[in-house]
Each structure stands twice: as structure tokens, then as C-alpha cells.
Design a protein around this motif. Structure first.
Motif, PDB file in Angstrom:
ATOM      1  N   TRP A 275       0.806  -1.222   0.000  1.00 51.27           N
ATOM      2  CA  TRP A 275       0.000   0.000   0.000  1.00 51.27           C
ATOM      3  C   TRP A 275       0.838   1.271   0.000  1.00 51.27           C
ATOM      4  CZ3 TRP A 275      -4.383   1.304  -1.689  1.00 51.27           C
ATOM      5  CH2 TRP A 275      -4.983   2.503  -1.308  1.00 51.27           C
ATOM      6  N   TYR A 290      -6.178  -2.441  -2.866  1.00 57.57           N
ATOM      7  CA  TYR A 290      -5.048  -3.308  -2.519  1.00 57.57           C
ATOM      8  C   TYR A 290      -5.443  -4.226  -1.379  1.00 57.57           C
ATOM      9  CZ  TYR A 290      -0.722  -4.933  -0.394  1.00 57.57           C
ATOM     10  OH  TYR A 290       0.257  -5.722   0.138  1.00 57.57           O
ATOM     11  N   HIS A 297      -7.417  -2.163   1.374  1.00 62.32           N
ATOM     12  CA  HIS A 297      -7.435  -0.713   1.217  1.00 62.32           C
ATOM     13  C   HIS A 297      -8.144  -0.314  -0.069  1.00 62.32           C
ATOM     14  CE1 HIS A 297      -4.271   0.122   4.316  1.00 62.32           C
ATOM     15  NE2 HIS A 297      -3.805  -1.050   3.922  1.00 62.32           N
TER      16      HIS A 297
END
Length: 327
Positions: A275, A290, A297
Motif C-alpha cells: 500500500w 489493494y 485498502h
């Protein structure tokens, strides 16, 4: 079967489309009633589809390293033999790769070719000796010529589909297409315009685990999905150019960008960097989903394109920055 694509219409009809044997090409626009079209009449639709397939095959000929007659394969075979004449298309592709390697600080880099080839074999391991894994260190690019250092090889597997998709998109727009959806193998998509009934192109977002969906995404632009692979996987692993080693920890990324070429580089960078790629490259205008074994995320821009928008994910991040999401 590798030669045709079947698609179902809203009315239960099924249409069969010819596709390239190496990459699934879906060029479908659906009007109300579910009959696919890319133009006002069937003949025009077939013409555009044929043109798209021809472009896809051309770029496969330019960038493949799986067939010795491929132009990039020939350049790799000539590594250490001095400058080689190359086509304008290969020169463009090499310049694009070099630029995206610099933009991602080497998280995406085609210079890992020798390592990818070794890892892709059953029981493959890191080569005992290798040239640098950065394209900037092994490629000299001039006016119509290119030279690779001895022992070097470039691998376009991480970006080739994106380059082809962008070329097809440009051609179809120039030919008058106003609404198109392109899909190469389920991992690279481009869409512009809307379906004939006015609805946006909508995709189900896959996740790290099989069968998991993170919602429906309205697509106007380009999307690329990548995941880490085990050593020996026939599709080849994603290699971290900084270490020369395959990324084998579970990682999954889907990136949105203005072009398919950028989206491809973005998704590979997320697999390598995790990330942190978003925080370091948010100025590039890339948006992403992600996921790894512990975290999920969404960037705010990416989440805004998912059905329900930000409100659907309001508990997972604030309006200025993404936050960790618990699975």
C-alpha cells in the motif's frame, strides 16, 4: 476454447465472437434488449472488431518473448551484440517502459526478464549471476536502434496488454466508436462511453480470495489487476526489481488510470511495494484497491467509482486518506 468468446444477452440470447488465441478480446456494447453492438450495423461492428484483433496480434508480434520471431525476443537474443535496428512501435514501447520504471522508482521494471524466465520454470530459483534488474542499466535507446547489455533480457509481460489496449482504443475512437468495452483475459480492461441503454460499463471487482467480490465498479478509463504468484507458476511471478526475488506473499491489486499502460505498471508496483505505493505515487492520478493477507485498502477515488460510492465505505476511511480495512 481459445478461439471464440460467448456472451449472454439480457434477453437470454447468446452471441459468439472470434477472439485472439493469446488474449481474450471482448468488444461489446449492449443496447436495451441485450444485443451486442459496437456500431450502427453488423458490418461496421465486424469491421471494428477485425481491426481491434489485428492490432492486438500486431502488438503480440512486437512484444512477445515466447516466440523467437517476436521483435522483443530478437532484441533479447542480440543482447551484448551492439545496437540493433528496431521498429517505431518497439521504440515507443521501450520508451514507455523506461518512463514507467522511473515513475515507480523501479517497482515496475521489465529489466527482470532473465529472473522471470528462471523463476517460471518448475523448481526455478534465483540465477547465480545476473545483470542489473533495472532497464535504465541494461538498455541503450537511440533513433531507431536499441542495444542491450550482455546477459540482459526485457520482459514485457507486465505491460504488453496495456500497450495493446491503448493502441486499440485510439484506433477505435478514430474510427468513430463512441462506446467500447475491451477485456484482455480478465486482468486488463478499458471502457469508454456507456452501454446502449445509457447505463455505465459495470464490472464486478475480484478479491484476493477466489469467489470474493468487493462490489461493482463503474468504469470509464482503464483498469489492471495483478496478484502475486508462486515460484514455478506458468504465468510467471512478479519479481521485485530491487531484490531480484519473486513476490510470493499473498498480494492483490487493482489499479485505475487514464491509460491501460499506466494501469498495468501501477498494479505491478502495488504488488512489489504494497500500500505504500499509493502514498508515494498518489500524484500520478492512479487510484487503487489493494489487499493482502491482513489488510484491505481502497483509495478514495477508487471507492467513489464503486456502486454506493463513499457512503458505502464511510466507516473505512475519511475524506482525505485511505485507512486500513479489517477483513
Amino acid at each position: 476454447d481459445g478461439e471464440t468468446l460467448a456472451t449472454g444477452g439480457f434477453d437470454g440470447s447468446v452471441r459468439i465472437y472470434p477472439v485472439t488465441p493469446r488474449a481474450v478480446l471482448a468488444l461489446l456494447c449492449e443496447r436495451a434488449g441485450g444485443y451486442p453492438e459496437v456500431a450502427d450495423d453488423a458490418a461496421r461492428a465486424r469491421e471494428m472488431t477485425t481491426r481491434a484483433v489485428k492490432i492486438a496480434r500486431h502488438w503480440d508480434d512486437v512484444l512477445t518473448t515466447w516466440r523467437p520471431e517476436g521483435e522483443l525476443a530478437r532484441l533479447n537474443a542480440a543482447a551484448g551484440k551492439g545496437p540493433q535496428r528496431i521498429s517505431a512501435d518497439l521504440a515507443f514501447a521501450l520508451a514507455s517502459m523506461s518512463g514507467l520504471s522511473a515513475l515507480t522508482e523501479g517497482a515496475f521494471d521489465p529489466g527482470v526478464g532473465p529472473i522471470v524466465a528462471r523463476y517460471s520454470r518448475p523448481g526455478g530459483a534465483l540465477p547465480e549471476s545476473r545483470v542489473g534488474t533495472r532497464i535504465r542499466d541494461v538498455l541503450t535507446l537511440g533513433d531507431g536502434i536499441a542495444a542491450l547489455s550482455t546477459g540482459a533480457a526485457l520482459d514485457a509481460g507486465g505491460i504488453g496488454k496495456g500497450i495493446a489496449l491503448d493502441a486499440i482504443t485510439i484506433e477505435l475512437r478514430a474510427a468513430g466508436a463512441t462506446a467500447v468495452y475491451l477485456d484482455f483475459g480478465g486482468s486488463s480492461q478499458v471502457a469508454f462511453g456507456t452501454m446502449g441503454n445509457g447505463d455505465p460499463w459495470t464490472l464486478a471487482l475480484a478479491g484476493l480470495e477466489p469467489g470474493v467480490s468487493h462490489g461493482l465498479m463503474r468504469l470509464e478509463g482503464a483498469l489492471s489487476t495483478s496478484r502475486s504468484r508462486a515460484v514455478g507458476d506458468e504465468t510467471g511471478p512478479i519479481v521485485d526489481p530491487h531484490t531480484g526475488r519473486a513476490v510470493t506473499n499473498p498480494r492483490f491489486a487493482t489499479c485505475y488510470a487514464a491509460t491501460a499502460t499506466q494501469a498495468e505498471a501501477c498494479s505491478k508496483a502495488f504488488i512489489v511495494m504494497g500500500w505504500t505505493a499509493y502514498e508515494s505515487k498518489r500524484g500520478a492520478g492512479w487510484e487503487a484497491l489493494y489487499e493482502d493477507g491482513d489488510e484491505l485498502h481502497f483509495s478514495p477515488g477508487f471507492a467513489s467509482m464503486i456502486s454506493g460510492g463513499r457512503e458505502a465505505h464511510a466507516s473505512t476511511y475519511d475524506s482525505t486518506a485511505p485507512k486500513k480495512m479489517k477483513k
